[in-house]
Write an enzyme that holds these catalytic residues in place. Sequence first.
Site, PDB file in Angstrom:
ATOM      1  N   SER A 173      62.703 -39.263  65.704  1.00 20.14           N
ATOM      2  CA  SER A 173      62.550 -39.410  67.152  1.00 20.14           C
ATOM      3  C   SER A 173      63.469 -38.504  67.964  1.00 20.14           C
ATOM      4  O   SER A 173      63.274 -38.357  69.163  1.00 20.14           O
ATOM      5  CB  SER A 173      62.774 -40.867  67.571  1.00 20.14           C
ATOM      6  OG  SER A 173      64.126 -41.222  67.447  1.00 20.14           O
TER       7      SER A 173
ATOM      8  N   LYS B   8      69.508 -42.442  70.536  1.00 18.19           N
ATOM      9  CA  LYS B   8      68.581 -42.088  71.617  1.00 18.19           C
ATOM     10  C   LYS B   8      69.342 -41.385  72.736  1.00 18.19           C
ATOM     11  O   LYS B   8      70.564 -41.362  72.761  1.00 18.19           O
ATOM     12  CB  LYS B   8      67.906 -43.340  72.209  1.00 18.19           C
ATOM     13  CG  LYS B   8      67.050 -44.133  71.261  1.00 18.19           C
ATOM     14  CD  LYS B   8      65.772 -43.421  70.939  1.00 18.19           C
ATOM     15  CE  LYS B   8      64.911 -44.271  70.015  1.00 18.19           C
ATOM     16  NZ  LYS B   8      63.797 -43.526  69.469  1.00 18.19           N
TER      17      LYS B   8
END
Length: 136
Positions: free
Chosen positions: A49, A86
């Site tokens: 990701s 993230k």
Amino acid sequence: MKIIPISASAGITGFESPASDYLQLPLSLDALLIEHPSATFIGKADGHSMKGVGIFNGDILIVDRQVKMKNRDVIVANLNGEFICKIIDIPNRLLLSANKHFQNVPITSHDQFTIEGVVIRSIRCHRPSHLLQKGD
């Protein structure tokens, strides 16, 4: 510490090593990569990701707990008992992925959320390290 100014290309052929004059220098990757040793930990990226910011599956993450987090920093956090890496979007309370194939994650009032630190460096291993293997 002296840093050897060299750029490598795939077409290099035989030449004298530019490091030959530096063989006796002490080398400390800790001193080069870690700013706050007592507030830093190392983790391993798991997943795809974050590839848009150059963090790939298996990369080593150097995470500093002392660095003041800013909007759009890459962070490591604990979200509902799971460690995640993230990009933090503070005004919108979002955890952003750096890969269009992964959804962003909203941080709600029902979530258990803690920031573990800011990713200050990432390192790519081109060969597996036995030190980083999961209980094999």
